[in-house]
Design a protein around this motif. Structure first.
Motif, mmCIF file in Angstrom:
data_model
loop_
_atom_site.group_PDB
_atom_site.id
_atom_site.type_symbol
_atom_site.label_atom_id
_atom_site.label_comp_id
_atom_site.label_asym_id
_atom_site.label_seq_id
_atom_site.Cartn_x
_atom_site.Cartn_y
_atom_site.Cartn_z
ATOM 1 N N CYS A 36 -34.769 -80.708 0.124
ATOM 2 C CA CYS A 36 -33.822 -80.930 1.213
ATOM 3 C C CYS A 36 -32.680 -79.926 1.121
ATOM 4 O O CYS A 36 -32.509 -79.248 0.122
ATOM 5 C CB CYS A 36 -33.298 -82.364 1.175
ATOM 6 S SG CYS A 36 -32.116 -82.663 -0.150
ATOM 7 N N ARG A 37 -31.877 -79.891 2.168
ATOM 8 C CA ARG A 37 -30.733 -78.982 2.223
ATOM 9 C C ARG A 37 -29.805 -79.126 1.040
ATOM 10 O O ARG A 37 -29.248 -78.148 0.554
ATOM 11 C CB ARG A 37 -29.877 -79.310 3.452
ATOM 12 C CG ARG A 37 -30.463 -78.893 4.739
ATOM 13 C CD ARG A 37 -29.326 -78.922 5.747
ATOM 14 N NE ARG A 37 -29.852 -79.215 7.072
ATOM 15 C CZ ARG A 37 -29.091 -79.336 8.145
ATOM 16 N NH1 ARG A 37 -27.768 -79.214 8.036
ATOM 17 N NH2 ARG A 37 -29.621 -79.577 9.312
ATOM 18 N N ILE A 38 -29.579 -80.369 0.622
ATOM 19 C CA ILE A 38 -28.603 -80.615 -0.446
ATOM 20 C C ILE A 38 -29.130 -80.094 -1.778
ATOM 21 O O ILE A 38 -28.419 -79.423 -2.515
ATOM 22 C CB ILE A 38 -28.249 -82.121 -0.505
ATOM 23 C CG1 ILE A 38 -27.576 -82.531 0.808
ATOM 24 C CG2 ILE A 38 -27.356 -82.419 -1.711
ATOM 25 C CD1 ILE A 38 -27.449 -84.026 1.009
ATOM 26 N N ARG B 184 -31.204 -77.733 -2.191
ATOM 27 C CA ARG B 184 -31.288 -76.280 -2.150
ATOM 28 C C ARG B 184 -29.916 -75.605 -2.204
ATOM 29 O O ARG B 184 -29.826 -74.401 -2.387
ATOM 30 C CB ARG B 184 -32.015 -75.836 -0.866
ATOM 31 C CG ARG B 184 -33.524 -76.007 -0.946
ATOM 32 C CD ARG B 184 -34.207 -75.472 0.301
ATOM 33 N NE ARG B 184 -34.075 -76.392 1.419
ATOM 34 C CZ ARG B 184 -33.656 -76.063 2.633
ATOM 35 N NH1 ARG B 184 -33.284 -74.831 2.900
ATOM 36 N NH2 ARG B 184 -33.568 -76.970 3.580
#
Lengths: 198, 198
Positions: free
Chosen positions: A69-71, A73
């Motif tokens: 997920c974005r977090i 990464r």
């Protein structure tokens, strides 16, 4: 007599959604009849897209469009602090506060024997594996402040404290802007128990 | 931070539906993530199908899969009695009672100057044309018993009585199973005014 085929089908499909009763399902179906075909297709497409493009992060089980997920990464996030939540929507609620700069771990629910959900049905062994493999120093337990969430937090605290981590629980107390007079006694009791020196 | 793209899109699409607030939209979107792709596709498809296959009956403006709706095509229905309603869902509500064996005419709303809806925005001239062309002897006005519905019924009564028809209005009064004590005064007043000899 039921409605014409496709209308009845749509009412039944809407009626399967959580929190949508028969009357709401009917209202929604008739609403679809009145809006532009373009708008209806956009909704249908959004449903298909969410199933095709969204998966769960292999690390924290938050919703993700890629492997992670974005977090997870984001290199600016602190990998030594993990916040444990029940569902992806809880991640988003916490993100909105901008109070937490670590990473998350999404359990996929809470321990609830009455619903047949025990520790094995949640992503607890994945959490234990992460704590072992990653450089985690602190866990913040942010499961819901209800019976199931508290039980899950107690279970995790017992399990993970033995691994030498700092384990904390988010505070319970009066909601900001709330009225002392209208608070239930359990919440008010918690607010007292959790009082802080000024 | 917003949700991952497709999730955010779906939340926005659900949020456009009537009676679905931001929290419900979020709950529905996350629900779609947890269900089988098959089930999600069925909902998406039902939405597309309803736009592709459902149109409005050329005679009565009820929902229809063909040129005319099921009721207008049914030879057992009495073509001399028309029931005038605001919306297709009202047709279905009346059909469930099995009290009416005539045909319908769907106005597409009610007269409401505040919303900019006058007689010309409703299918009133189509109703007048039907009364002229078909062998109609009686009209039952079944618009809603609220200000707009009553105004519409009065307007239609004045307009159509002059054409030599029997025009009636559905009864207002206490709901069956209701409590006299809890009835509002307007409803109770109507119940008195509409009393019937036994």
């Amino acid at each position: 007599m039921a409605f014409e085929g496709p209308v009845q089908d749509l009412i039944e499909e809407f009626g399967r959604l959580p929190g949508i009763g028969p009357k709401s399902a009917q209202r929604l179906a008739f609403h679809m009849l009145t809006i532009d075909t373009e708008d209806a297709r956009r909704l249908a497409n959004a449903i298909v897209q969410v199933k095709e493009r969204v998966r769960f992060c292999v690390r924290c089980f938050n919703v993700a469009e890629q492997q992670e997920c974005r977090i997870c990464r984001d290199p600016r996030r602190d990998p030594t602090v993990l916040c444990v939540v029940e569902e992806p929507r809880d991640v988003m609620a916490i993100e909105k506060t901008a109070e937490f700069r670590g990473r998350y771990h999404v359990l996929g629910g809470a321990i609830s024997p009455i619903d047949g959900v025990g520790p094995d049905q949640l992503r607890i062994k994945e959490l234990v594996a992460r704590v072992g493999a990653e450089d985690v120093a602190e866990l913040v337990l942010a499961t819901n402040p209800n019976i199931e969430g508290e039980a899950t937090a107690s279970y995790l605290a017992r399990l993970l404290k033995s691994m030498g981590l700092r384990v904390s629980r988010i505070a319970s107390g009066l909601p900001v802007g709330g009225d002392l007079e209208y608070a239930d006694e359990v919440t008010l009791g918690r607010a007292f128990a959790g009082r802080r020196d000024l």
